[in-house]
Design an enzyme around this catalytic site. Structure first.
Site, PDB file in Angstrom:
ATOM      1  N   TYR A 107       0.867  -3.499  13.738  1.00 37.78           N
ATOM      2  CA  TYR A 107       0.389  -2.186  13.343  1.00 37.78           C
ATOM      3  C   TYR A 107      -0.151  -2.530  12.230  1.00 37.78           C
ATOM      4  CZ  TYR A 107       3.795   0.925  16.350  1.00 37.78           C
ATOM      5  OH  TYR A 107       4.238   0.937  16.608  1.00 37.78           O
ATOM      6  N   TYR A 146       7.184  -5.883  20.285  1.00 35.79           N
ATOM      7  CA  TYR A 146       7.212  -6.563  19.328  1.00 35.79           C
ATOM      8  C   TYR A 146       8.809  -6.361  18.606  1.00 35.79           C
ATOM      9  CZ  TYR A 146       6.534  -1.543  16.883  1.00 35.79           C
ATOM     10  OH  TYR A 146       7.133  -0.082  17.148  1.00 35.79           O
ATOM     11  N   ARG A 156      10.742  -3.420  20.830  1.00 35.84           N
ATOM     12  CA  ARG A 156      10.253  -2.419  21.634  1.00 35.84           C
ATOM     13  C   ARG A 156       9.243  -2.447  22.703  1.00 35.84           C
ATOM     14  NH1 ARG A 156       9.153   2.622  19.659  1.00 35.84           N
ATOM     15  NH2 ARG A 156      10.184   2.810  21.480  1.00 35.84           N
ATOM     16  N   HIS A 159       4.076   0.292  23.606  1.00 34.74           N
ATOM     17  CA  HIS A 159       4.480   2.251  24.233  1.00 34.74           C
ATOM     18  C   HIS A 159       3.288   2.491  22.859  1.00 34.74           C
ATOM     19  CE1 HIS A 159       6.178   1.129  20.534  1.00 34.74           C
ATOM     20  NE2 HIS A 159       5.983   1.942  20.207  1.00 34.74           N
ATOM     21  N   HIS A 161       2.378   5.516  20.780  1.00 34.80           N
ATOM     22  CA  HIS A 161       2.838   6.888  20.586  1.00 34.80           C
ATOM     23  C   HIS A 161       1.635   8.878  20.505  1.00 34.80           C
ATOM     24  CE1 HIS A 161       5.979   4.847  17.763  1.00 34.80           C
ATOM     25  NE2 HIS A 161       5.230   4.250  17.537  1.00 34.80           N
TER      26      HIS A 161
END
Lengths: 241, 205
Positions: A107, A146, A156, A159, A161
Site C-alpha cells: 500500500y 500480502y 490477505r 482485494h 476496499h
C-alpha cells in the site's frame, strides 16, 4: 411523508459479528453490549449528496490518476458493476470510493512497511459516482496478496476496499471485493468473520470476459447491494405530522 | 411451496482495515492525489450558526486510543434542516451547508477533531422533537461493521430530557455516554469507548 419510508432492518446475522476472535484486532474493538435498535428518523434516512463537481476526471482511473512517468506495473483490469438496493432498484448518483495495494501487495501508506516495493506510478485509490441507473466502473491493476500480523503466517487474498454511501446515512457501507478463484479467500480470518458462505460468495467478483478489452485488460464484475426502503403503503409517520 | 420473495441481500460489511486513509483521506496517508478532499468542510464560512469544535478519542477495551480510526458525521443545520431531498424543508437549508464531515484520528495520539456548527432540533417520529445531535459512523481495523452512534450536547439539558432516542436508553447513566461536554470557547469533548464499563451506546439504525 410522500415517497419512500424507512430502510429495511439490517440483517445482523448476515454481516460479520463485531466480536470475531480469529480476527484478533476485533477483540478489543468490539462492543459487548447489544446495539440499541432505532426506528429511522430524518437523521438516518437522509445523508450527504455528492455531485460531479466533487470529483476530478481521472478519479476512477487508478492506472492514470497517479502515474508519473508511465503506467503502473501489474495486470490491467476493469472493475465494474451496479449499485442496487434490496428491491433491485439502481442507486443513482451515489459515491463509490475504492482503495487497494499495488500489484506487489504494497500500500502507498506511511504505516505500511511490507518489503514489497511501492510503485512510483500507482496511488491505489479512486472514486466515482454511479450513473442514472446505478452503474459504476474503475480501471486499475489487480492488487497482490500480502502478509499481515494476526497469526504468524496470515495472508490477505487479493482485494479492493469499497466504500459506498447510498441515499441515506443508514445505508453507509464499507466492504472488500475479492477475486474469483483465489485460494487465499478460504484461509483469511477477515473474510471468515462472515459466517454464512453465501454472504462470502457475495463478495467474490467473477471474471467477466464480456467486459474485458481485447489485447488491453481483463474485467471483473462486482455488484453492490445497499439496504432497501419501505414503500409508504400506509402512513408510517416518519416525520410525525 | 409459496411464491419466492425476490429481495436481494445487502452486501456484507468488511473491516475498513488499517489503510482506510488511502481511499477516504489520501492526504493523511501521505500523498496528494485528488484536487478535492471530501468531507473537510461541514459548514461553509457563510453558514449561520454557532461554530463549535468537537474533539475526542476512540478508546479500545484496554483504554488505549484507536489511532487508525475514521469517523463520518451527519447533521442538520442550525435550523434543524438536512441538505437532502427527503427532508421536507430542505429547500430552506442554509446555502453552503454540507452537513457531512469526515475526520481521522492523529496517528500518534488518536485525537480526532471535528469543526462544524451546532445543529438545531430536528423533527422526530410521531410529532416528537429530537434534541440537537450529530450522527456518527465509526470504522477502523478491527471493526467489522461500521458503528453508529450520536453526539448530543451536555449543555442542552432541557432538549435532551425530552429527546425520544436518549429516552429509549434503559440504563439512565448510559445516556451520558452520548453527551459531548463543553470544554470552553465553543469546544466540546466526546470520547467514544468501544467496550468496558462505560461503553458508548451504539445504535442499530
Amino acid at each position: 411523508m410522500s415517497g419512500p419510508g424507512e430502510f429495511y432492518q439490517r440483517d445482523r446475522t448476515w454481516h460479520p459479528p463485531a466480536y470475531s476472535p480469529d480476527y484478533k484486532t476485533s477483540v478489543a474493538r468490539s462492543p459487548r453490549l447489544p446495539l440499541l435498535s432505532l426506528e429511522n428518523t430524518l437523521s438516518e434516512v437522509t445523508g450527504p449528496v455528492f455531485g460531479h463537481g466533487d470529483l476530478g476526471p481521472l478519479d476512477n482511473d487508478l492506472i492514470r490518476n497517479f502515474a508519473k512517468d508511465g503506467d503502473p506495473i501489474g495486470e490491467r483490469i476493469i472493475v465494474h458493476g451496479r449499485v442496487v438496493d434490496e428491491n433491485g432498484r439502481g442507486v443513482p448518483g451515489t459515491l463509490v470510493e475504492v482503495w487497494q495495494a499495488n500489484a506487489g501487495g504494497r500500500y502507498r501508506h506511511k504505516k505500511d512497511t511490507y518489503l514489497a516495493p511501492v510503485d512510483p506510478n500507482f496511488g491505489g485509490c479512486g472514486r466515482c459516482l454511479t450513473d442514472g441507473e446505478g452503474y459504476y466502473h474503475f480501471r486499475t491493476v489487480k492488487p497482490g496478496a500480502y502478509p499481515w500480523r494476526n497469526w504468524v503466517n496470515n495472508w490477505r487474498p487479493a482485494h479492493i476496499h469499497v466504500s459506498v454511501f447510498g441515499s441515506g446515512f443508514a445505508q453507509r457501507l464499507i466492504t472488500q471485493m475479492y477475486f474469483e478463484g483465489d485460494p487465499l479467500i478460504a484461509k483469511c480470518p477477515i473474510v471468515q468473520t462472515i459466517t454464512d458462505q453465501a454472504a462470502i460468495d457475495a463478495l467474490v467478483a467473477p471474471l467477466d470476459m464480456n467486459a474485458a478489452v481485447p489485447l488491453d485488460c481483463l474485467a471483473y464484475k462486482f455488484d453492490i447491494v445497499l439496504r432497501g426502503r419501505r414503500s409508504t403503503l400506509f402512513e408510517n409517520r416518519l416525520e410525525g405530522n | 411451496m409459496v411464491q419466492p420473495l425476490n429481495y436481494l441481500k445487502e452486501t456484507p460489511s468488511q473491516t475498513a482495515g488499517p489503510y482506510v486513509h488511502i481511499g477516504l483521506a489520501p492526504g493523511a496517508a501521505g500523498f496528494d492525489i485528488f484536487h478535492n478532499q471530501l468531507g473537510a468542510v461541514v459548514a461553509g464560512p457563510d453558514v449561520p450558526g454557532e461554530r463549535i469544535r468537537i474533539e475526542g478519542l476512540v478508546l479500545d477495551s484496554t483504554g488505549a486510543p484507536v489511532k487508525d480510526v475514521l469517523l463520518e458525521t451527519w447533521q442538520a443545520d442550525a435550523a434543524g434542516i438536512h441538505p437532502h431531498p427527503d427532508d421536507p424543508r430542505h429547500a430552506e437549508c442554509a446555502p453552503g451547508f454540507r452537513g457531512w464531515g469526515r475526520v481521522i484520528s492523529d496517528f500518534e495520539t488518536g485525537l480526532w477533531t471535528l469543526d462544524t456548527i451546532k445543529p438545531g432540533k430536528v423533527p422526530g417520529r410521531n410529532g416528537r422533537v429530537m434534541a440537537p445531535h450529530i450522527s456518527v459512523w465509526i470504522v477502523s481495523r478491527g471493526i467489522n461493521v461500521g458503528l453508529q452512534t450520536r453526539i448530543y450536547f451536555a449543555d442542552e439539558e432541557e432538549a435532551n430530557a425530552a429527546d425520544p432516542v436518549l429516552g429509549m436508553i434503559e440504563q439512565v447513566h448510559r445516556r451520558e455516554t452520548l453527551l459531548a461536554r463543553p470544554s470552553g470557547d465553543g469546544a466540546y469533548r466526546f470520547d467514544i469507548l468501544l467496550q468496558g464499563d462505560r461503553e458508548t451506546v451504539f445504535f442499530d439504525i
